[in-house]
Enzyme design. Sequence first.
Site, PDB file in Angstrom:
ATOM      1  N   ASP A  82     122.058  66.879  74.456  1.00 33.13           N
ATOM      2  CA  ASP A  82     120.788  67.588  74.581  1.00 33.13           C
ATOM      3  C   ASP A  82     119.656  66.685  75.056  1.00 33.13           C
ATOM      4  O   ASP A  82     118.603  67.183  75.460  1.00 33.13           O
ATOM      5  CB  ASP A  82     120.389  68.201  73.227  1.00 33.13           C
ATOM      6  CG  ASP A  82     121.408  69.190  72.708  1.00 33.13           C
ATOM      7  OD1 ASP A  82     121.864  70.030  73.506  1.00 33.13           O
ATOM      8  OD2 ASP A  82     121.749  69.131  71.518  1.00 33.13           O
ATOM      9  N   ASP A  85     120.279  68.707  69.121  1.00 36.28           N
ATOM     10  CA  ASP A  85     120.542  67.676  68.119  1.00 36.28           C
ATOM     11  C   ASP A  85     121.489  66.594  68.613  1.00 36.28           C
ATOM     12  O   ASP A  85     121.635  65.560  67.975  1.00 36.28           O
ATOM     13  CB  ASP A  85     121.112  68.300  66.834  1.00 36.28           C
ATOM     14  CG  ASP A  85     122.373  69.110  67.092  1.00 36.28           C
ATOM     15  OD1 ASP A  85     122.859  69.119  68.248  1.00 36.28           O
ATOM     16  OD2 ASP A  85     122.888  69.735  66.145  1.00 36.28           O
ATOM     17  N   ASP A 109     119.689  75.468  70.932  1.00 41.35           N
ATOM     18  CA  ASP A 109     121.098  75.258  70.626  1.00 41.35           C
ATOM     19  C   ASP A 109     121.502  76.271  69.553  1.00 41.35           C
ATOM     20  O   ASP A 109     120.645  76.799  68.831  1.00 41.35           O
ATOM     21  CB  ASP A 109     121.291  73.817  70.125  1.00 41.35           C
ATOM     22  CG  ASP A 109     122.747  73.466  69.934  1.00 41.35           C
ATOM     23  OD1 ASP A 109     123.594  74.051  70.624  1.00 41.35           O
ATOM     24  OD2 ASP A 109     123.041  72.610  69.081  1.00 41.35           O
TER      25      ASP A 109
END
Length: 912
Positions: free
Chosen positions: A648, A644, A340
């Site tokens: 995800d 996070d 990410d």
Amino acid sequence: MTNQLADKNTEALRQTKWHTLTQSEIEKILQTGPNGLKTAEIQDRLARFGSNRLPPPKRRGPLIRLLMQFHNILLYIMTAAALITALLDHWVDSGVLLAVIMVNVFIGFIQEGKAETALDSIRAMLSPRATVIRDDSRHEIDAAELVPGDVVLLVSGDRVPADIRLTSIRELQIDEATLTGESIPVKKHIETSLPDTSLGDRSGMIYSGTLVVFGQASGIVVSTGSTTELGKINQMLTDIKSLSTPLLRQIDNFGRILAIAILAASVATFVLGTIWRGHAPEEMFMMAIALIASAIPEGLPAIMTVTLALGVQRMARRNAIIRQLPAVEALGSVTVICSDKTGTLTRNEMTVQHVICADHVFNISGVGYTPAGECNIDGHVIDPAHYPALTLAIRTGVLCNDARLQKEHGQWHVEGDPTEGALLVLGEKTSFSSHLANTAWPRLDVIPFESQYSFMATYHRDSDDKPWIFVKGAPERILEMCTTQLRQNNEQPLDAGYWQRMATTTAAQGLRLLALACKRTAPQENNLKMTDMETGFTLLALIGIIDPPREEVIRAVAECHRAGIRVKMITGDHAETACAIGAQLAIGTGKPALTGVEIAAMDDNALRNVVMNIDIFARASPEHKLRLVEALQASGQVVAMTGDGVNDAPALKRADVGVAMGMKGTEVAKEASDIVLADDNFATIVSAVREGRAVYDNLKKFILFMLPVSGGLTLIIIAAILFELTLPLTPAQALWINMVTASTLGLALAFEPAERNIMNRHPRPPAEAFLSGFFVWRILMVSVLMMISALGLFLWELGNGTRIETAHTIAVNTIVMAEMFYLLNSRHIFAPITLIKGLTGNRYILLTIVVCTLLQIVYTHLPAMQAIFKSTDLSVLEWCKSIAAGLMVFYAIELEKFIIRCTHFVSLTAKG
């Protein structure tokens, strides 16, 4: 009831693109209106659509989960070893093996239970209460009672209770970071979107589990429970099967091959001894059992557990918390890291990088919310006081601002909008703090930011009581309000073409843009009105803002590239921003980004064909992230996924190694992951990769050390039978050698530090067999060397008239001494090593050799041991013979290493 709602089945409603429909179209389909639903319809809809809850997953009972932990090739091998040692009355060995089995089972049972709590964490995100309009009255109800068609009211601080199509808003901002990865609150409006608009760009929709951070809104519930975007993620998590790690898959195959080889060698020993050479069946049966017990790698599961546990401790010291023990090694074998962007590759702290005025472009140093940095032009530091346009622009950014910059526990943080926080930090860097601003330039009125206006304005008077109106907002909107621009101290007619070119250039670099302007006059009615904002402003500057990459991440990505690991950015942010950050990190340089819309348009085969050629994926939804991970795995990659947010979680669970953020990560992401980063730092992943590679190296070293023990014993016995020689070992002595070396010497390799060049080599191929051709060669070579040294010395002693008991004792000590020296060789598979160097650098090597030496002295000279194992006392000369034979093995292996290194060097030179 005959209406469109009745005509549509649940699946049809689920597939409806609500973001493309107007309020009247949705009201017609869902048979609702501004006055809400009638009470009589609520129960019917609850019965049809179900409650607004996420269904609990089907789970195996605790007993089944416990029993399934035994379904493991390693545990089968250990159980067989425990049974055989018990049959041979080695109760201590059996007890130790059974204890290790139960520890492994218990750890697996606990970890599986923890993984299931990821789904519980998602369900906990649902809002417990909701405010609705029903029967033209306002009610607060349990959010589980919401149904499609309900009219919901929301205010700042509320958690969105279902997927809702907005019908009216007032300055609404939604924190969608957990769902889309968007790093700052999203401003909403009520307009429709195109059918293929990505989740993060559907401004007329808000989704279950997200948070209202500012403003008010009302809307119509269009999806509840499992049909919401949050429910889809929950279903994806439920459907995903956890993958075995590369190590466990390799060990599984290795165990099968080894079991076949052990069985074949034992049967061959029994047949050769009884049928061909005429030995007593009882004697050969015990020898075959001894070979099986010696050859089964009962030390492997224990050494693997110890090695992984040590890796866990080392990773914890580097802020990587391991939730699944095999993930330690799996991280070391990854070929692709999907990360990410926000907060992992970047600081998640918006920072002003450029201030573009009419006559200069100022660069601002320093990153994050720490107010340390300077203004410079082309690298030359300047004093802002000498540049009136810059000074006034900074003042505007600080005064036309509702955020707060604070320092707590030594850390700076922003309360409010991160973009406004970046302007406050710029003010602090140039000695114009918000406290000084508010004292010298008190605010008299304000027009708050609203999405339909795209600006915020404030009215102030300075210390000379002169009026000022400051405004900040979207560049295209502010340009419409300006007639002049400030160059030094002079106002000039606005050069709109210049500002549009600068805005386009800066936006192409991935920076967010704000425009700042002012008007040196008072409002017409002493209070700010929209009529005061129409024209007459002086444009001061464009502000370029970005969430900068972490400095340590730049080095970490470079280290990944050296280590042969591809780094891919998968983010919910816009493509331009992602590419700008990627360029600074050397991710996807010179390549285009692939957006979520483009991913959705591809089938699985098409995605698999492009996934290795693209390194930046933008505007990615949870489904896109999951598909990308699956496409990479289908291409033969070992994938680590970081994240996070709730969005995800499916990809984290599906990846070979899921890595969650510990500081800013949601509980859902943490529970779905294998590893949690305590510092939310990508660089920590790279440190963990180093440790993971060291773990695998140590396991390989242990295998290369352990198998020649079994191989040497097998060759000694088979050679003696084939050539009708006296057996150099009794079954009990063979078991003693295995017990001593497996229990002491091999354990030291678990503590071996990482090789110096460990991050300069490419990851091992995912399909690489645990027993490579080189492994087989090294095992055979060392086995033959041990056989030659032990059997040769044994026959030499018999030829010189030595008693059979003494020759047996010399043979046993020779094998053990050879293994002690071979342990020093095993510290490096290819690199050279000396006796002195081999004994230093890992204190456990020296410790285990001392312990093993003491055990051999006890075996040789203690009367009780002599009675059990038929050993005898040895003279100093006889001890020296065993040591010399062991040294022969040591130097022969070092010679082999030298030849391999020379051959490799010649090969590289020829290619070069």
